[in-house]
Write an enzyme that holds these catalytic residues in place. Structure first.
Site, PDB file in Angstrom:
ATOM      1  CB  SER A  13     -16.900   3.221  -1.129  1.00  0.00           C
ATOM      2  OG  SER A  13     -16.168   2.277  -0.392  1.00  0.00           O
ATOM      3  CG  ASN A  14     -14.091   3.122   3.706  1.00  0.00           C
ATOM      4  OD1 ASN A  14     -14.750   2.978   4.735  1.00  0.00           O
ATOM      5  ND2 ASN A  14     -13.704   2.101   2.955  1.00  0.00           N
ATOM      6  NE  ARG A  66       8.740   1.235   2.377  1.00  0.00           N
ATOM      7  CZ  ARG A  66       8.318   0.923   3.613  1.00  0.00           C
ATOM      8  NH1 ARG A  66       7.100   1.184   3.977  1.00  0.00           N
ATOM      9  NH2 ARG A  66       9.120   0.339   4.457  1.00  0.00           N
ATOM     10  CG  MET A  91      -4.217  -0.135  -2.683  1.00  0.00           C
ATOM     11  SD  MET A  91      -4.923  -1.130  -1.326  1.00  0.00           S
ATOM     12  CE  MET A  91      -4.351  -2.744  -1.834  1.00  0.00           C
ATOM     13  NE  ARG A  92       3.577   4.641  -1.694  1.00  0.00           N
ATOM     14  CZ  ARG A  92       4.570   4.468  -2.560  1.00  0.00           C
ATOM     15  NH1 ARG A  92       4.329   4.126  -3.798  1.00  0.00           N
ATOM     16  NH2 ARG A  92       5.828   4.650  -2.180  1.00  0.00           N
ATOM     17  CG  HIS A 110      -7.223  -5.006   7.717  1.00  0.00           C
ATOM     18  ND1 HIS A 110      -6.387  -5.031   6.614  1.00  0.00           N
ATOM     19  CD2 HIS A 110      -7.485  -6.294   8.022  1.00  0.00           C
ATOM     20  CE1 HIS A 110      -6.154  -6.287   6.292  1.00  0.00           C
ATOM     21  NE2 HIS A 110      -6.809  -7.079   7.128  1.00  0.00           N
ATOM     22  CG  ASP A 146      -3.054  -4.325   8.020  1.00  0.00           C
ATOM     23  OD1 ASP A 146      -3.161  -3.112   7.775  1.00  0.00           O
ATOM     24  OD2 ASP A 146      -3.099  -5.198   7.139  1.00  0.00           O
TER      25      ASP A 146
HETATM   26  C1  GRF Z   1     -11.677  -0.779   2.068  1.00  0.00           C
HETATM   27  O1  GRF Z   1     -12.632  -1.766   1.916  1.00  0.00           O
HETATM   28  C2  GRF Z   1     -10.735  -1.090   3.199  1.00  0.00           C
HETATM   29  O2  GRF Z   1     -11.104  -2.190   3.945  1.00  0.00           O
HETATM   30  C3  GRF Z   1      -9.418  -1.386   2.545  1.00  0.00           C
HETATM   31  O3  GRF Z   1      -9.465  -0.752   1.297  1.00  0.00           O
HETATM   32  C4  GRF Z   1     -10.799  -0.619   0.860  1.00  0.00           C
HETATM   33  C5  GRF Z   1     -10.952   0.726   0.219  1.00  0.00           C
HETATM   34  O4  GRF Z   1     -12.178   0.879  -0.419  1.00  0.00           O
HETATM   35  N1  GRF Z   1      -8.343  -0.932   3.402  1.00  0.00           N
HETATM   36  P1  GRF Z   1     -12.678   2.315  -0.899  1.00  0.00           P
HETATM   37  O5  GRF Z   1     -11.644   2.886  -1.845  1.00  0.00           O
HETATM   38  O6  GRF Z   1     -12.863   3.173   0.322  1.00  0.00           O
HETATM   39  O7  GRF Z   1     -13.973   2.049  -1.611  1.00  0.00           O
END
Ligand code: GRF
Length: 202
Positions: A13-14, A66, A91-92, A110, A146
Site C-alpha cells: 500500500s505504501n 544475509r 521484512m528483513r 515505521h 529502526d
Molecule cells: C507499513 O505499514 C510500514 O509501517 C511497515 O510495513 C508496512 C507495509 O505495508 N514498515 P504495505 O506493504 O506498504 O501495505
C-alpha cells in the site's frame, strides 16, 4: 531526476501511495524505477507490474548468508543506478554491507513514534503498552534496528476501542501521506543530516 527503488515484502500500500504521488506530480524530482521483493507471491510485485514498473523477486533461498543476499540486492540496485532505496514493509533487517553501499540513501517507514516501539510489531506494542498516542516515523536507515536519523513523524491518537486492525489502518493512512512527502524532500535535495538530526532546508 533521482532514481528510486522500493523494497517490499507484502501488500504494497505504501508503494501504491508513492506511485500515486508520482502520477499526481507530487514527486517532481524522483521516479520509481524498480521494485524488489524477497517474497515470490507478495502482492506488491503485481502492483508494480500493473503500474508499469520493473519488479523482481530475489530469492533469499539462493543465498547461504544475509551478506550474500544483500550483495545480490546491492548488485541489482547499483546496476539500475538507484539514488534512493525506499524500504516499504521489507521484512528483513538489512546488513551493514547493504547500509554502507547506500550511505544516507535508504529510507524506512515505521509504524510508531520512534524511538518508542521499534521492531516488527510497532502497532501491537503501542496497544499492549497502553499508549494514548502513537504514529509513524520516516527515518534514514543506519546499522541499528529502526534507529537512524528521523526525517518526519506524525502522531496518531490511540482510541479506547482500537484493535490492532483499526489502529494499523489509521496509522497507515498517515504513512501514505508522510512517506511520499519525505521521499520528495530527499529527491529535491532538501534533507541535511548532521549527527542524529535531519534538517529540512528551506
Ligand atoms: C507499513 O505499514 C510500514 O509501517 C511497515 O510495513 C508496512 C507495509 O505495508 N514498515 P504495505 O506493504 O506498504 O501495505
Amino acid at each position: 531526476m533521482k532514481r528510486i527503488a522500493v523494497l517490499a515484502s507484502g501488500r504494497g500500500s505504501n508503494l501504491e501511495a508513492i506511485l500515486e504521488a508520482e502520477k499526481r506530480g507530487d514527486l517532481s524530482s524522483g521516479r520509481v524505477v524498480l521494485v524488489l521483493s524477497d517474497c515470490a507471491d507478495a502482492p506488491v510485485l503485481e502492483k508494480a507490474k500493473k503500474a508499469g514498473v520493473k519488479a523482481l523477486f530475489i530469492d533469499p533461498k539462493n543465498h547461504s548468508s544475509r551478506e550474500s543476499y544483500d550483495q545480490a540486492l546491492v548488485d541489482v540496485l547499483k546496476a539500475a543506478q538507484v539514488d534512493l532505496v525506499v524500504l516499504a514493509g521489507f521484512m528483513r533487517l538489512v546488513s551493514p554491507l547493504f547500509v554502507r553501499s547506500f550511505p544516507m540513501q535508504i529510507l524506512n517507514i515505521h509504524p510508531s513514534l520512534l524511538p518508542s516501539f521499534p521492531g516488527t510489531d510497532g502497532i501491537e506494542q503501542a496497544l499492549a503498552h497502553g499508549a494514548k498516542v502513537t504514529g509513524c516515523t520516516v527515518h534514514f536507515v543506519d546499522e541499528g534496528l529502526d534507529s537512524g536519523p528521523i526525517v518526519l513523524q506524525e502522531a496518531v491518537p490511540v482510541i479506547q476501542r482500537d484493535t490492532v486492525h483499526t489502529l494499523r489502518s489509521r496509522v497507515q493512512a498517515v504513512e501514505h501521506r508522510l512517506y511520499p512527502t519525505a521521499i520528495d524532500l530527499f529527491c529535491r535535495g532538501m534533507l541535511k543530516v548532521e549527527g542524529r538530526r535531519c534538517y529540512i532546508l528551506d
